[in-house]
Design a protein around this motif. Structure first.
Motif, PDB file in Angstrom:
ATOM      1  N   THR A 130       0.822  -1.205   0.000  1.00 51.83           N
ATOM      2  CA  THR A 130       0.000   0.000   0.000  1.00 51.83           C
ATOM      3  C   THR A 130       0.854   1.252   0.000  1.00 51.83           C
ATOM      4  OG1 THR A 130      -0.122  -0.096   2.393  1.00 51.83           O
ATOM      5  CG2 THR A 130      -1.902  -1.123   1.150  1.00 51.83           C
ATOM      6  N   GLN A 131       2.161   1.089   0.102  1.00 52.64           N
ATOM      7  CA  GLN A 131       3.035   2.260   0.125  1.00 52.64           C
ATOM      8  C   GLN A 131       3.546   2.533  -1.273  1.00 52.64           C
ATOM      9  OE1 GLN A 131       5.874   2.705   3.061  1.00 52.64           O
ATOM     10  NE2 GLN A 131       4.406   2.502   4.691  1.00 52.64           N
ATOM     11  N   PRO A 132       3.744   3.774  -1.551  1.00 53.78           N
ATOM     12  CA  PRO A 132       4.308   4.102  -2.858  1.00 53.78           C
ATOM     13  C   PRO A 132       5.725   3.546  -2.978  1.00 53.78           C
ATOM     14  CG  PRO A 132       3.774   6.100  -1.600  1.00 53.78           C
ATOM     15  CD  PRO A 132       3.420   4.914  -0.782  1.00 53.78           C
ATOM     16  N   ALA A 133       6.171   3.269  -4.164  1.00 48.16           N
ATOM     17  CA  ALA A 133       7.459   2.651  -4.422  1.00 48.16           C
ATOM     18  C   ALA A 133       8.624   3.544  -4.024  1.00 48.16           C
ATOM     19  CB  ALA A 133       7.573   2.273  -5.888  1.00 48.16           C
ATOM     20  N   ASP A 134       8.467   4.839  -4.042  1.00 52.58           N
ATOM     21  CA  ASP A 134       9.586   5.729  -3.743  1.00 52.58           C
ATOM     22  C   ASP A 134       9.702   6.070  -2.256  1.00 52.58           C
ATOM     23  OD1 ASP A 134       7.286   7.175  -3.665  1.00 52.58           O
ATOM     24  OD2 ASP A 134       8.153   8.939  -4.662  1.00 52.58           O
ATOM     25  N   SER A 135       8.791   5.650  -1.385  1.00 52.28           N
ATOM     26  CA  SER A 135       8.886   5.946   0.048  1.00 52.28           C
ATOM     27  C   SER A 135       9.847   4.962   0.732  1.00 52.28           C
ATOM     28  CB  SER A 135       7.507   5.890   0.699  1.00 52.28           C
ATOM     29  OG  SER A 135       7.052   4.566   0.720  1.00 52.28           O
ATOM     30  N   LYS A 136      10.480   5.417   1.801  1.00 44.26           N
ATOM     31  CA  LYS A 136      11.433   4.597   2.531  1.00 44.26           C
ATOM     32  C   LYS A 136      10.848   4.264   3.889  1.00 44.26           C
ATOM     33  CE  LYS A 136      15.483   6.312   0.262  1.00 44.26           C
ATOM     34  NZ  LYS A 136      16.745   6.921   0.359  1.00 44.26           N
ATOM     35  N   VAL A 137      11.048   3.060   4.308  1.00 40.42           N
ATOM     36  CA  VAL A 137      10.583   2.615   5.609  1.00 40.42           C
ATOM     37  C   VAL A 137      11.793   2.502   6.523  1.00 40.42           C
ATOM     38  CG1 VAL A 137       9.481   0.737   6.867  1.00 40.42           C
ATOM     39  CG2 VAL A 137       8.696   1.339   4.579  1.00 40.42           C
ATOM     40  N   GLU A 138      11.687   3.084   7.708  1.00 42.29           N
ATOM     41  CA  GLU A 138      12.775   3.028   8.657  1.00 42.29           C
ATOM     42  C   GLU A 138      12.396   2.037   9.760  1.00 42.29           C
ATOM     43  OE1 GLU A 138      14.863   5.932  11.853  1.00 42.29           O
ATOM     44  OE2 GLU A 138      14.246   6.814   9.956  1.00 42.29           O
ATOM     45  N   VAL A 139      13.283   1.106   9.983  1.00 41.59           N
ATOM     46  CA  VAL A 139      13.070   0.113  11.022  1.00 41.59           C
ATOM     47  C   VAL A 139      14.094   0.361  12.111  1.00 41.59           C
ATOM     48  CG1 VAL A 139      13.060  -2.352  11.554  1.00 41.59           C
ATOM     49  CG2 VAL A 139      12.256  -1.550   9.330  1.00 41.59           C
ATOM     50  N   LYS A 140      13.602   0.458  13.353  1.00 47.07           N
ATOM     51  CA  LYS A 140      14.476   0.730  14.480  1.00 47.07           C
ATOM     52  C   LYS A 140      14.351  -0.427  15.466  1.00 47.07           C
ATOM     53  CE  LYS A 140      15.617   5.183  16.034  1.00 47.07           C
ATOM     54  NZ  LYS A 140      15.242   6.381  16.709  1.00 47.07           N
ATOM     55  N   ASP A 141      15.475  -0.972  15.857  1.00 51.12           N
ATOM     56  CA  ASP A 141      15.475  -2.060  16.836  1.00 51.12           C
ATOM     57  C   ASP A 141      16.559  -1.750  17.851  1.00 51.12           C
ATOM     58  OD1 ASP A 141      15.185  -4.375  18.233  1.00 51.12           O
ATOM     59  OD2 ASP A 141      15.970  -5.694  16.676  1.00 51.12           O
ATOM     60  N   ASP A 142      16.144  -1.463  19.084  1.00 50.66           N
ATOM     61  CA  ASP A 142      17.098  -1.111  20.131  1.00 50.66           C
ATOM     62  C   ASP A 142      17.625  -2.330  20.890  1.00 50.66           C
ATOM     63  OD1 ASP A 142      16.848   1.504  19.483  1.00 50.66           O
ATOM     64  OD2 ASP A 142      15.339   1.944  21.023  1.00 50.66           O
ATOM     65  N   THR A 143      17.056  -3.473  20.649  1.00 54.00           N
ATOM     66  CA  THR A 143      17.518  -4.658  21.363  1.00 54.00           C
ATOM     67  C   THR A 143      18.821  -5.151  20.758  1.00 54.00           C
ATOM     68  OG1 THR A 143      16.311  -6.171  19.951  1.00 54.00           O
ATOM     69  CG2 THR A 143      15.175  -5.369  21.909  1.00 54.00           C
ATOM     70  N   GLN A 144      19.645  -5.748  21.612  1.00 49.52           N
ATOM     71  CA  GLN A 144      20.910  -6.292  21.137  1.00 49.52           C
ATOM     72  C   GLN A 144      20.910  -7.789  21.402  1.00 49.52           C
ATOM     73  OE1 GLN A 144      24.243  -4.317  22.776  1.00 49.52           O
ATOM     74  NE2 GLN A 144      23.877  -2.425  21.668  1.00 49.52           N
ATOM     75  N   TRP A 145      21.324  -8.519  20.441  1.00 49.46           N
ATOM     76  CA  TRP A 145      21.366  -9.978  20.579  1.00 49.46           C
ATOM     77  C   TRP A 145      22.725 -10.381  21.125  1.00 49.46           C
ATOM     78  CZ3 TRP A 145      24.403 -13.838  18.340  1.00 49.46           C
ATOM     79  CH2 TRP A 145      23.963 -15.134  18.579  1.00 49.46           C
ATOM     80  N   THR A 146      22.694 -11.164  22.131  1.00 49.72           N
ATOM     81  CA  THR A 146      23.936 -11.710  22.667  1.00 49.72           C
ATOM     82  C   THR A 146      23.840 -13.228  22.568  1.00 49.72           C
ATOM     83  OG1 THR A 146      23.042 -11.725  24.898  1.00 49.72           O
ATOM     84  CG2 THR A 146      24.359  -9.825  24.273  1.00 49.72           C
ATOM     85  N   PRO A 147      24.907 -13.837  22.131  1.00 51.38           N
ATOM     86  CA  PRO A 147      24.862 -15.300  22.018  1.00 51.38           C
ATOM     87  C   PRO A 147      24.756 -15.933  23.403  1.00 51.38           C
ATOM     88  CG  PRO A 147      27.086 -14.492  21.613  1.00 51.38           C
ATOM     89  CD  PRO A 147      26.199 -13.295  21.750  1.00 51.38           C
TER      90      PRO A 147
END
Length: 184
Positions: free
Chosen positions: A30-47
């Motif tokens: 539903t988004q136009p092709a020229d728009s950018k999506v920003e994904v933010k993830d503050d979690t950090q993965w630790t093994p």
């Protein structure tokens, strides 16, 4: 007939492909092709932490000691000493074997032995029992001289009762004139 069957199978296969292809989900955006999506993830993965296997040093040492003792006891009982005909005198080879046995017995204070004196078939039963006892006593006394406590050893004579080799020649007789050591 075969051709009709093949044509029917091909038609059935084509029809099933059309049905399954039509059932596939279509996705739409539903988004136009020229728009950018920003994904933010503050979690950090630790093994995950690897747990070091806990090694109980005392258990390992006890297992190693038990293994060493088992091998020593096997050595103590597996080597016999031999005697010349009509003799209970210890040869140089017998003395060095007894020195090794004394080292084992001094190291493992909880090990006790029975020294069994044996003879070949020649001689009377009484004579062979007495000679077997003198042979066992010779080993016993030599081990006492080498520092083994007398109360940890016993002697017994079997005379000619338990031959290692049942033959009736010098080779068999030489094998039968012996002291054996049994852990009790």
């Amino acid at each position: 007939m075969k051709i009709k069957w093949y044509v029917g199978m091909v038609a059935l296969l084509a029809l099933s492909l059309l049905v399954f292809a039509g059932c596939a989900k279509k996705s739409t955006t539903t988004q136009p092709a020229d728009s950018k999506v920003e994904v933010k993830d503050d979690t950090q993965w630790t093994p995950p932490q690897q747990q070091e296997p806990t090694v109980d040093e005392a258990t390992l040492a006890a297992e190693a000691e038990a293994r060493a003792k088992s091998e020593a006891v096997t050595e103590l009982t597996s080597v016999t000493i031999h005697f010349a005909f009509n003799s209970y005198e210890l040869s140089d080879e017998a003395r060095s074997t007894l020195a090794l046995k004394a080292n084992i017995l001094r190291k493992y204070k909880d090990v006790s032995v029975v020294i069994e004196g044996h003879c070949d078939e020649r001689g009377t039963e009484e004579y062979n029992l007495a000679l077997g006892e003198r042979r066992a006593r010779a080993a016993y006394e030599h081990l006492v001289i080498l520092g083994v406590e007398p109360e940890r050893m016993k002697i017994v004579s079997f005379g000619e009762e338990y031959p290692v080799d049942p033959g009736h020649n010098e080779t068999a007789w030489a094998k039968n004139r012996r002291d054996e050591f049994v852990v009790k």
